[in-house]
Design an enzyme around this catalytic site. Structure first.
Site, mmCIF file in Angstrom:
data_model
loop_
_atom_site.group_PDB
_atom_site.id
_atom_site.type_symbol
_atom_site.label_atom_id
_atom_site.label_comp_id
_atom_site.label_asym_id
_atom_site.label_seq_id
_atom_site.Cartn_x
_atom_site.Cartn_y
_atom_site.Cartn_z
ATOM 1 N N SER A 1 12.492 -24.376 -5.122
ATOM 2 C CA SER A 1 13.050 -23.035 -4.905
ATOM 3 C C SER A 1 14.567 -22.970 -4.809
ATOM 4 O O SER A 1 15.125 -21.886 -4.695
ATOM 5 C CB SER A 1 12.439 -22.414 -3.645
ATOM 6 O OG SER A 1 11.081 -22.129 -3.854
ATOM 7 N N LYS B 1 20.291 -17.295 2.722
ATOM 8 C CA LYS B 1 18.936 -16.889 2.381
ATOM 9 C C LYS B 1 18.261 -16.316 3.626
ATOM 10 O O LYS B 1 18.445 -16.839 4.734
ATOM 11 C CB LYS B 1 18.154 -18.098 1.851
ATOM 12 C CG LYS B 1 16.739 -17.785 1.361
ATOM 13 C CD LYS B 1 16.088 -19.025 0.770
ATOM 14 C CE LYS B 1 14.663 -18.748 0.301
ATOM 15 N NZ LYS B 1 14.033 -19.945 -0.304
ATOM 16 N N SER C 1 12.053 -19.453 -4.842
ATOM 17 C CA SER C 1 12.098 -18.289 -3.972
ATOM 18 C C SER C 1 13.512 -17.886 -3.566
ATOM 19 O O SER C 1 13.720 -16.828 -2.994
ATOM 20 C CB SER C 1 11.287 -18.591 -2.704
ATOM 21 O OG SER C 1 11.875 -19.661 -1.968
#
Length: 505
Positions: A184, A77, A160
């Site tokens: 998330s 990420k 997210s």
């Protein structure tokens, strides 16, 4: 060979047996990334550097000193700073920023070197798209466009960590890292048909993780199965003296319980979960929950009951308060953490300005997206004189009550089971114009972050439009191994986690 459909546990065996080399495996996924740009899952890919790492992994395997994960590709990420790749947090504010060092998570999973001799030897494929500074529930807040759900590209991938979820679901990476501040990891995993776990707060170092809300952020794995997640989490977690919140005993083998019965001495292989008490909070199955999601979670409970578990009703009475508490505390911490992005030392700087104050104002106005600015303003407001006592301190008090509610529930159960989100993935744009509606999607995930508890998502069904549904398992502090054990036994008796997205060849 369809390596993108292969769990990392089998990839490791294939590498060990020399059925494939790390260079071949890395090139395979790089080719898929190039062909799968439609999903917008990646923000930065560096094929040359990935292949150099793969060659190093092959050389390490040749010496006989390789670990279980050596040579397996992984996507990170974009909230983790990573040498050789851009680290932007999906924001214009950090556009083109390259970090001179690796986050601890990246270092623990990467090639071993003098700085980190315990690196797992995994190969970085690139950095995945996300909601800007991890603020969002749909991955529509990225400065570089939304991530599309591989199950149906008209729908969001969740946020997210949507880029990480889409990358694994679309076969653009065998496994990925994510972060979970209010759900998330779990929510995008549920929306994309994956397994993902948020460990107890402090299990995984936050050093080098671009901060959103420091008392809530926690890193974790997103993969095809509980077994894959256990393997990655074991390599990710370690004590880190550079992170003051890192637990002294944070490193352990999270796969050690996977194939064991819940109750020691139980020889009934048909009932491996005999003795397990699963609590189902009545507040999680109240108004607002989709009928199809509720049906799938209840079916999962029935299957777990068939494996020997006992289902009991528990109560988490402050569940509804988790939303206002979170959206006071998280923005307050964000307003402090993001104050460093001012256009002076690094990050975006406006081209034209009159003086220093004007530079601050224009740089932050132009560099941050709408949702980030919204949360900075909320956070600054609740921390301001006259409102700190009324909002921030009250939210902290309720946070303690929420944590206490969980401890009361755990007196009557070992694990809590419920939905991850009120519904499945929604169409792109459906909720982006109404932030409050978007915030309500986090109602079942926020409380675990507020309490610092481990929680995970595992696939448990599909709705009538063939969109994945996830169930959530929440455990008491430091019970990641037991959570993964329950999920693994469920996955041994079901095949939801084996389904492939229709858009993935």
């Amino acid at each position: 060979m369809s390596w993108h459909k292969t769990p990392i546990t089998l990839l490791a065996k294939a590498l060990e047996a020399k059925q494939v080399s790390s260079v071949e495996l890395t090139q395979y996924f790089l080719d898929r990334i190039a062909a799968g740009e439609v999903f917008n899952a990646y923000l930065d890919v560096n094929p040359d550097l990935s292949l150099v790492q793969a060659a190093q992994a092959d050389a390490l395997r040749a010496t006989g000193k390789a670990g279980k994960l050596t040579g397996i590709p992984i996507a990170h990420k974009d909230v983790f700073v990573t040498r050789g790749w851009k680290s932007t947090a999906a924001s214009k504010m950090l556009e083109n920023y390259q970090s001179p060092f690796d986050a601890t998570v990246v270092a623990n999973l990467g090639m071993p070197d003098e700085a980190n001799s315990h690196g797992a030897g995994m190969v970085c494929l690139g950095k995945t798209n996300m909601d800007e500074f991890a603020m969002g529930s749909s991955n529509e807040n990225s400065a570089y466009g939304p991530v599309l759900n591989p199950w149906n590209t008209d729908y969001v991938a969740g946020g997210s960590s949507g880029g990480s979820a889409a990358a694994v679901a679309a076969g653009l990476a065998p496994i990925a890292t994510g972060t979970d501040t209010g759900g998330s990891i779990r929510q995008p995993a549920a929306f994309c048909g994956l397994t993902g776990i948020k460990p107890s707060y402090g299990r995984v170092s936050r050093y080098g993780m671009i901060a959103y809300a420091s008392s809530l952020d926690q890193a974790g794995p997103m993969g095809k199965s509980a077994e894959d997640c256990a393997l990655l989490l074991s390599a990710m977690s370690s004590h880190d003296p550079r992170d003051s919140t890192s637990l002294a005993d944070s490193g352990e083998d999270y796969s050690r319980y996977l194939n064991q019965p819940w109750r020691e001495g139980n020889s009934n292989s048909a009932k491996p979960l005999e003795g397990l008490r699963i609590g189902m909070p009545k507040e999680f199955f109240a108004e607002g929950l989709s009928e199809e999601v509720a049906k799938s979670v209840h079916a999962a409970a029935k299957l777990l009951e068939g494996l020997g578990a006992q289902i009991v009703e528990v109560s988490l009475p402050k569940t509804k308060l988790s939303i206002p508490v979170y959206y006071v505390l998280a923005p307050a911490e964000a307003s402090s953490n993001l104050s460093r992005f001012d256009g002076v030392r690094y990050g975006y700087r406006a081209n034209e300005y009159r003086d220093l104050n004007d530079m601050y104002k224009k740089s932050r106005t132009e560099g941050f997206g709408a949702e980030v600015k919204r949360r900075i303003l909320i956070g600054t407001y609740v921390l301001s004189h006259g409102y700190y006592d009324a909002y921030y301190l009250q939210a902290q008090k309720i946070r303690r009550i929420i944590a206490a509610d969980f401890q009361t529930a755990f007196q009557n159960c070992d694990v809590i089971l419920g939905p991850v989100a009120p519904d499945v993935a929604w169409r792109l744009g459906d909720k982006s114009k109404d932030p409050l509606q978007m915030y309500l999607e986090d109602i079942y995930t926020l409380s675990a972050n507020l309490a610092g508890l481990p929680a995970m998502s595992a696939p448990c069904g599909f709705n009538s439009k063939n969109l994945p549904i996830g169930m959530q398992l929440i455990g008491n502090y430091f019970s990641e191994g037991k959570l993964l054990q329950v999920a693994h036994q469920y996955q041994q008796a079901s095949d939801w986690h084996l389904r492939q997205a229709g858009e993935v060849a």
